[in-house]
Motif scaffolding. Structure first.
Motif, PDB file in Angstrom:
ATOM      1  N   LEU A 326      63.338  91.648  13.944  1.00 42.43           N
ATOM      2  CA  LEU A 326      63.911  91.964  12.635  1.00 42.43           C
ATOM      3  C   LEU A 326      62.883  92.030  11.507  1.00 42.43           C
ATOM      4  O   LEU A 326      63.178  92.591  10.449  1.00 42.43           O
ATOM      5  N   ASN A 327      61.687  91.450  11.706  1.00 40.28           N
ATOM      6  CA  ASN A 327      60.783  91.286  10.565  1.00 40.28           C
ATOM      7  C   ASN A 327      60.137  92.567  10.074  1.00 40.28           C
ATOM      8  O   ASN A 327      59.478  92.578   9.037  1.00 40.28           O
ATOM      9  N   SER A 328      60.297  93.656  10.791  1.00 41.71           N
ATOM     10  CA  SER A 328      59.688  94.911  10.324  1.00 41.71           C
ATOM     11  C   SER A 328      60.597  95.661   9.355  1.00 41.71           C
ATOM     12  O   SER A 328      60.212  96.696   8.813  1.00 41.71           O
ATOM     13  N   ASN A 329      61.814  95.136   9.134  1.00 43.02           N
ATOM     14  CA  ASN A 329      62.764  95.787   8.230  1.00 43.02           C
ATOM     15  C   ASN A 329      63.161  94.855   7.098  1.00 43.02           C
ATOM     16  O   ASN A 329      63.325  93.650   7.302  1.00 43.02           O
ATOM     17  N   ASN A 330      63.325  95.420   5.924  1.00 40.09           N
ATOM     18  CA  ASN A 330      63.919  94.712   4.796  1.00 40.09           C
ATOM     19  C   ASN A 330      65.265  95.357   4.502  1.00 40.09           C
ATOM     20  O   ASN A 330      65.340  96.574   4.323  1.00 40.09           O
ATOM     21  N   VAL A 331      66.297  94.541   4.456  1.00 36.46           N
ATOM     22  CA  VAL A 331      67.599  95.059   4.052  1.00 36.46           C
ATOM     23  C   VAL A 331      67.704  94.894   2.543  1.00 36.46           C
ATOM     24  O   VAL A 331      67.812  93.778   2.030  1.00 36.46           O
ATOM     25  N   LEU A 332      67.642  96.012   1.820  1.00 37.04           N
ATOM     26  CA  LEU A 332      67.694  95.963   0.358  1.00 37.04           C
ATOM     27  C   LEU A 332      69.089  95.641  -0.145  1.00 37.04           C
ATOM     28  O   LEU A 332      69.263  95.065  -1.212  1.00 37.04           O
ATOM     29  N   ASN A 333      70.079  96.029   0.637  1.00 34.77           N
ATOM     30  CA  ASN A 333      71.463  95.824   0.243  1.00 34.77           C
ATOM     31  C   ASN A 333      72.146  94.953   1.298  1.00 34.77           C
ATOM     32  O   ASN A 333      72.526  95.440   2.365  1.00 34.77           O
ATOM     33  N   PRO A 334      72.305  93.636   1.044  1.00 33.47           N
ATOM     34  CA  PRO A 334      72.913  92.748   2.040  1.00 33.47           C
ATOM     35  C   PRO A 334      74.288  93.215   2.498  1.00 33.47           C
ATOM     36  O   PRO A 334      74.685  92.939   3.630  1.00 33.47           O
ATOM     37  N   GLU A 335      75.021  93.930   1.628  1.00 34.50           N
ATOM     38  CA  GLU A 335      76.328  94.450   2.022  1.00 34.50           C
ATOM     39  C   GLU A 335      76.216  95.396   3.213  1.00 34.50           C
ATOM     40  O   GLU A 335      77.136  95.497   4.024  1.00 34.50           O
ATOM     41  N   TRP A 336      75.079  96.092   3.307  1.00 31.10           N
ATOM     42  CA  TRP A 336      74.905  97.083   4.363  1.00 31.10           C
ATOM     43  C   TRP A 336      75.037  96.445   5.740  1.00 31.10           C
ATOM     44  O   TRP A 336      75.745  96.957   6.609  1.00 31.10           O
ATOM     45  N   VAL A 337      74.383  95.311   5.953  1.00 31.70           N
ATOM     46  CA  VAL A 337      74.429  94.682   7.269  1.00 31.70           C
ATOM     47  C   VAL A 337      75.691  93.843   7.455  1.00 31.70           C
ATOM     48  O   VAL A 337      76.317  93.874   8.520  1.00 31.70           O
ATOM     49  N   THR A 338      76.103  93.101   6.428  1.00 35.87           N
ATOM     50  CA  THR A 338      77.283  92.250   6.590  1.00 35.87           C
ATOM     51  C   THR A 338      78.548  93.080   6.762  1.00 35.87           C
ATOM     52  O   THR A 338      79.420  92.730   7.556  1.00 35.87           O
ATOM     53  N   ASN A 339      78.652  94.186   6.043  1.00 31.21           N
ATOM     54  CA  ASN A 339      79.831  95.036   6.204  1.00 31.21           C
ATOM     55  C   ASN A 339      79.846  95.738   7.557  1.00 31.21           C
ATOM     56  O   ASN A 339      80.907  96.005   8.120  1.00 31.21           O
ATOM     57  N   ALA A 340      78.658  96.038   8.092  1.00 34.89           N
ATOM     58  CA  ALA A 340      78.604  96.600   9.444  1.00 34.89           C
ATOM     59  C   ALA A 340      79.160  95.595  10.445  1.00 34.89           C
ATOM     60  O   ALA A 340      79.953  95.955  11.340  1.00 34.89           O
ATOM     61  N   VAL A 341      78.761  94.328  10.300  1.00 34.88           N
ATOM     62  CA  VAL A 341      79.264  93.285  11.201  1.00 34.88           C
ATOM     63  C   VAL A 341      80.775  93.136  11.037  1.00 34.88           C
ATOM     64  O   VAL A 341      81.512  93.010  12.023  1.00 34.88           O
ATOM     65  N   TYR A 342      81.258  93.160   9.794  1.00 39.12           N
ATOM     66  CA  TYR A 342      82.703  93.062   9.553  1.00 39.12           C
ATOM     67  C   TYR A 342      83.447  94.190  10.246  1.00 39.12           C
ATOM     68  O   TYR A 342      84.493  93.982  10.870  1.00 39.12           O
ATOM     69  N   LYS A 343      82.930  95.397  10.140  1.00 35.66           N
ATOM     70  CA  LYS A 343      83.599  96.545  10.754  1.00 35.66           C
ATOM     71  C   LYS A 343      83.641  96.407  12.275  1.00 35.66           C
ATOM     72  O   LYS A 343      84.630  96.765  12.919  1.00 35.66           O
ATOM     73  N   ILE A 344      82.576  95.857  12.832  1.00 39.27           N
ATOM     74  CA  ILE A 344      82.523  95.696  14.291  1.00 39.27           C
ATOM     75  C   ILE A 344      83.536  94.650  14.753  1.00 39.27           C
ATOM     76  O   ILE A 344      84.337  94.905  15.656  1.00 39.27           O
ATOM     77  N   ILE A 345      83.521  93.473  14.136  1.00 42.56           N
ATOM     78  CA  ILE A 345      84.382  92.396  14.636  1.00 42.56           C
ATOM     79  C   ILE A 345      85.840  92.564  14.207  1.00 42.56           C
ATOM     80  O   ILE A 345      86.705  91.823  14.681  1.00 42.56           O
ATOM     81  N   ASN A 346      86.123  93.535  13.348  1.00 42.56           N
ATOM     82  CA  ASN A 346      87.505  93.824  12.979  1.00 42.56           C
ATOM     83  C   ASN A 346      88.034  95.098  13.633  1.00 42.56           C
ATOM     84  O   ASN A 346      89.169  95.495  13.364  1.00 42.56           O
ATOM     85  N   ASN A 347      87.224  95.724  14.490  1.00 37.49           N
ATOM     86  CA  ASN A 347      87.644  96.985  15.102  1.00 37.49           C
ATOM     87  C   ASN A 347      88.770  96.742  16.106  1.00 37.49           C
ATOM     88  O   ASN A 347      88.603  95.993  17.079  1.00 37.49           O
ATOM     89  N   ARG A 348      89.904  97.393  15.878  1.00 36.95           N
ATOM     90  CA  ARG A 348      91.106  97.151  16.690  1.00 36.95           C
ATOM     91  C   ARG A 348      90.879  97.522  18.157  1.00 36.95           C
ATOM     92  O   ARG A 348      91.261  96.774  19.062  1.00 36.95           O
ATOM     93  N   ASP A 349      90.283  98.672  18.393  1.00 43.53           N
ATOM     94  CA  ASP A 349      90.058  99.104  19.777  1.00 43.53           C
ATOM     95  C   ASP A 349      89.127  98.147  20.508  1.00 43.53           C
ATOM     96  O   ASP A 349      89.324  97.856  21.696  1.00 43.53           O
TER      97      ASP A 349
END
Length: 678
Positions: A326-349
Motif C-alpha cells: 500500500l505504501n506506493s499510493n496516497n489516497v487523497l480522498n479517504p471517502e474513495w477507499v472507505t466508500n468502495a469498501v462500503y459498496k462491497i460489503i453491502n452488495n446484495r448479490d
C-alpha cells in the motif's frame, strides 16, 4: 556539571520541571533522555548538541509539538528538527465524527449544523460523507473535518478506518429509544477502544417526539471523556445552536492540538495535496508526493515520511508506510477507499448469491468503473486485507469476507473431552470474530465457517471450534483431538486473539479469560483467579457450584504449561512496567537511595553513568548490567526548579559518599514494539 559529561542515561519523568537549563547541552554523551509528564513549555537550543541521543521522550508536557511527532521517541532528531523549524503557523484543524446507530439522525444533524437544512425524507447513510466546516474560535478560523458514516451493524469492521485520536466525537442517539436499543455503551466502548483520549458529546435527537431518558451521571462517571449531554430536534431546529456553542467550547478547551504549530513548508505541501483533491483526484503515487515535498525544500526521507504520517492521522490522506502493498499510493480522498469498501460489503448479490466470496473481476460490477479503474481494484482488496476484512482463498483471485458470509452454523460434530476456553467481553464487537477468521485462514477445516464462528484443524490431528455469542458477549473455544498437542493448538488460537485485543487498547483491560471444566461448561472459572491461586501457593480450591475440590496446578497444566504461564506472566509484568515508565506518574514513592558497592575503583567520569531521577522505584524488577554504573535516585517530594538544582543534589550525594565506583541497577530503555495490526 563537568563531572557528568559521560552521563549516558537520564530519567526525570514526572518531576514538575518547568524548564531545562542551557547546560543540558554539555551532557554530550547522553543516549537516553526521559522528560515525560513534566511542565515544559519550551526547549533550550543547546539540547540540539546532544547528538548521541537514541531516545528522547517529551510526551506529557505543554510543548507546541503534535502528539504524532512526540511519539517518535526513537527519533530524537526528528522531534528536535520539527521543534526548531524557523517558520511555522498554527494547524487550526480538527476531525469531528458523528457516530451512532443507523437512522438516529446523524446526517440530519450534520446538515442542520453546516447548512441549517432539514430533509424529512433523508435516506439512511450507506457510505461515509466527509465535509469541511469553518468555525471562528478565539479570532481564528478553525477547519473542522466532519465525518458522517453509516451506523448499520455490518459497518463494524470499518471502524478502524476512521475512529482515531485528534478527534471530537458526537454520539447521536434516538431519544425515542432506550440505552440498549441505541447501543449506547457499545458506542462509548468502541470510541474508547480506538481513541481513549478524545472528548465525546452525547446528543439525544428527535426530542420533539420523546425526551432523552438515560442515566447521565452514571454514564459520565463510567466514561469520563463524556463532556456533556445535549438534546436536539433536527426537524424543529431545536437545540442546534447549543450544539454549535458546545462544539466550539470543547474544541477550544479539550483539543489543544488544534493550535499545534507546523512548519510553513509542511502547510504548503498539505495545501497542494488538498488542491489535487479539489480537482477531483482521489489518489496519487507516493513519488508524486515526494516531488511536491522537494519543491518545498523537504528533501530528507525521514521528514517526508513524518509529514505524511501526520497527514494520515489528521485524516487528510490515507497512507500506510509499513505495508509494501500500500505504501506506493496516497489516497487523497479517504471517502474513495472507505466508500468502495462500503459498496462491497453491502452488495446484495455478494451477500445472498455469492455467500461472501468475492471474485476480483466482480468489482467491475460493484464499483463505478470511472472512479475505480481496474488497475486500482487490487489496491482496494489489499486495503481490505490489511484491515483483516477479507482473505484470499485457495482458488485464484477469490476472497472471503467473513462479515457477510451466511449466519447459519453448519454441523460441526461432537466436542466431548475438549479443552474449553472463553473470552468474556464488556461489549460485543462483530469484527473480533471476523478478524480472527481472517487471521486463522491457514487452519480452517474444509471451509467450515459461518458469520460468527469457524472450525480449525492442525496437522497433528486437533480440531478447534471457535464461536461468538452476541447476547452473552462471549467467544467460546473448544479444542479436541491429539492429547499431546491440544495445549499448543489452544496457545496458537489465544495468540491470535491477543493480537486482536491489543489493537483495541481501550477495551483490552476489560476482556476476561475463563476456562470451563468438561463436566459443566456453564460454570466457567476465571483464568486470572487460578493464576493468582497458583502464585499464592494454593494447591486446591472449591469452585462455586461444585461439590469437590479442584487441583489448581493440574487444572492450569491442562490448558497451558507451567513454563508458558511463567513467560506470559513475565510479559504481562513487563507490559505493566513499561506502561508505568512511559506514562504519567501520579504517585510518589518513599525517599531512598539504593546502593550496592563492587570493588574500590576511582573511575567516575570515565565509565558510563546512569541517572534515574524518578518518583517511582523500579530497581527491584530491572536486570543488572555488570559493566554499568547507575545511580537510582528515588524521591517522595516534588523536585522544583531546573536540572541544575537536580544535578547539584546528585553531585552532593556522590561527594558525601566518597565512593566513586558504584554498581546500581539500571532501567533498560524499552525497545519499539512491532504490531501486525494498525
Amino acid at each position: 556539571m563537568g563531572q557528568l559529561t559521560n552521563l549516558s542515561y537520564l530519567d526525570i519523568n514526572s518531576n514538575q520541571l518547568s524548564e531545562l537549563p542551557p547546560e543540558i547541552g554539555q551532557l554530550t554523551n547522553l543516549s537516553y533522555l526521559y522528560l515525560q509528564s513534566n511542565q515544559l513549555r519550551e526547549l533550550p537550543p543547546e539540547i540540539r548538541q546532544l547528538t548521541k541521543l537514541n531516545i528522547l521522550d517529551l510526551r506529557g508536557n505543554s510543548l507546541p509539538i503534535p502528539p504524532e511527532i512526540l511519539e517518535k521517541i526513537y527519533e530524537p532528531a526528528t522531534i528536535l528538527n520539527y521543534y526548531f523549524a524557523e517558520k511555522k503557523k498554527p494547524l487550526n484543524e480538527v476531525k469531528m465524527l458523528l457516530v451512532g446507530q443507523g437512522s438516529v439522525g446523524k446526517t440530519s444533524l450534520m446538515k442542520r449544523l453546516l447548512d441549517n437544512h432539514y430533509n424529512p425524507q433523508e435516506n439512511q447513510t450507506e457510505e461515509i460523507n466527509i465535509r469541511d466546516w469553518k468555525l471562528e474560535i478565539n479570532d481564528q478560523t478553525i477547519k473542522v473535518n466532519v465525518w458522517d458514516f453509516g451506523g448499520q451493524e455490518i459497518m463494524d469492521a470499518t471502524h478502524q478506518f476512521f475512529l482515531t485520536e485528534r478527534s471530537l466525537y458526537l454520539l447521536v442517539l434516538d431519544a425515542r429509544l432506550g440505552e440498549e436499543e441505541n447501543r449506547l455503551e457499545y458506542w462509548l466502548k468502541i470510541i474508547n477502544s480506538h481513541s481513549n483520549s478524545s472528548p465525546v458529546i452525547v446528543i439525544g435527537n428527535k426530542i420533539d417526539q420523546h425526551t432523552l431518558d438515560i442515566d447521565r451521571k452514571g454514564l459520565k462517571d463510567k466514561y469520563p471523556k463524556i463532556i456533556t449531554f445535549l438534546e436536539t430536534s433536527c426537524q424543529n431546529n431545536q437545540g442546534i445552536d447549543q450544539v454549535k456553542k458546545t462544539i466550539i467550547k470543547v474544541i477550544n478547551d479539550n483539543l489543544n492540538h488544534v493550535y499545534d504549530l507546523l512548519p510553513l513548508t509542511w502547510f504548503n505541501v498539505k495545501a497542494k495535496l488538498e488542491t489535487l483533491k479539489k480537482q477531483g483526484l482521489d489518489y496519487t503515487e507516493y513519488s508524486e508526493y515526494t516531488k511536491i515535498c522537494r519543491l518545498e525544500t523537504i528533501t530528507e526521507d525521514k521528514e517526508q515520511k513524518l509529514l505524511i504520517y501526520l497527514l494520515h492521522h489528521l485524516g487528510v490522506i490515507l497512507n500506510f508506510q509499513d505495508d509494501p502493498r500500500l505504501n506506493s499510493n496516497n489516497v487523497l480522498n479517504p471517502e474513495w477507499v472507505t466508500n468502495a469498501v462500503y459498496k462491497i460489503i453491502n452488495n446484495r448479490d455478494l451477500i445472498i448469491e455469492d455467500k461472501g466470496v468475492l471474485s476480483l473481476n466482480k468489482l467491475t460490477d460493484i464499483l463505478n468503473r470511472q472512479r475505480y479503474p481496474c488497475q486500482k481494484h487490487l489496491f482496494i482488496i489489499d486495503m481490505m486485507e490489511k484491515f483483516e476484512l477479507c482473505f484470499e482463498m485457495d482458488s485464484d483471485k477469490k476472497y472471503l469476507i467473513p462479515d457477510i458470509i451466511p449466519k447459519e452454523e453448519p454441523e460441526t460434530g461432537e466436542w466431548d473431552n475438549s479443552l474449553c476456553f472463553q473470552y468474556h467481553y464488556p461489549v460485543y464487537i462483530n469484527s473480533i470474530i471476523s478478524r480472527f477468521i481472517v487471521r486463522s485462514k491457514d487452519y480452517i477445516a474444509k471451509n467450515t465457517y459461518w458469520r460468527t464462528g469457524v472450525v480449525l484443524q492442525n496437522k497433528e490431528g486437533n480440531k478447534a471450534l471457535i464461536k461468538a455469542d452476541r447476547e452473552d458477549k462471549t467467544i467460546f473455544i473448544k479444542v479436541k483431538g491429539n492429547e499431546n498437542t491440544k495445549r499448543s493448538f489452544l496457545s496458537i488460537i489465544r495468540s491470535e486473539f491477543e493480537v486482536i485485543h491489543k489493537s483495541l487498547p481501550g477495551l483490552e483491560p476489560e476482556i476476561k479469560e475463563y476456562i470451563a471444566l468438561p463436566q459443566d461448561e456453564t460454570k466457567p472459572i476465571s483464568y486470572r483467579y487460578l493464576l493468582q491461586l497458583e502464585q499464592a501457593g494454593k494447591e486446591t480450591f472449591l469452585p462455586e457450584g461444585y461439590d469437590q475440590d479442584v487441583n489448581v496446578s493440574n487444572l492450569l497444566n491442562g490448558f497451558e504449561s507451567e513454563s508458558r504461564r511463567q513467560k506470559r506472566q513475565s510479559e504481562l509484568y513487563k507490559d505493566i512496567h513499561i506502561n508505568i515508565h512511559q506514562n504519567q506518574h501520579n504517585t510518589m514513592s518513599n525517599n531512598n537511595i539504593n546502593q550496592s558497592h563492587s570493588g574500590s575503583g576511582d573511575n567516575i567520569g570515565h565509565d558510563k553513568t546512569s541517572l534515574n531521577i524518578n518518583p517511582s522505584s523500579f530497581s527491584d524488577t530491572q536486570p543488572t548490567k555488570d559493566n554499568t554504573k547507575a545511580l537510582n535516585f528515588n524521591t517522595t517530594w516534588v523536585i522544583i526548579g531546573s536540572i541544575v538544582a537536580l544535578i547539584g543534589i546528585i553531585i552532593g550525594i556522590i561527594t558525601t559518599f566518597g565512593i566513586p565506583s558504584i554498581k546500581f541497577e539500571k532501567l533498560e530503555p524499552s525497545q519499539p514494539s512491532t504490531s501486525t495490526n494498525n
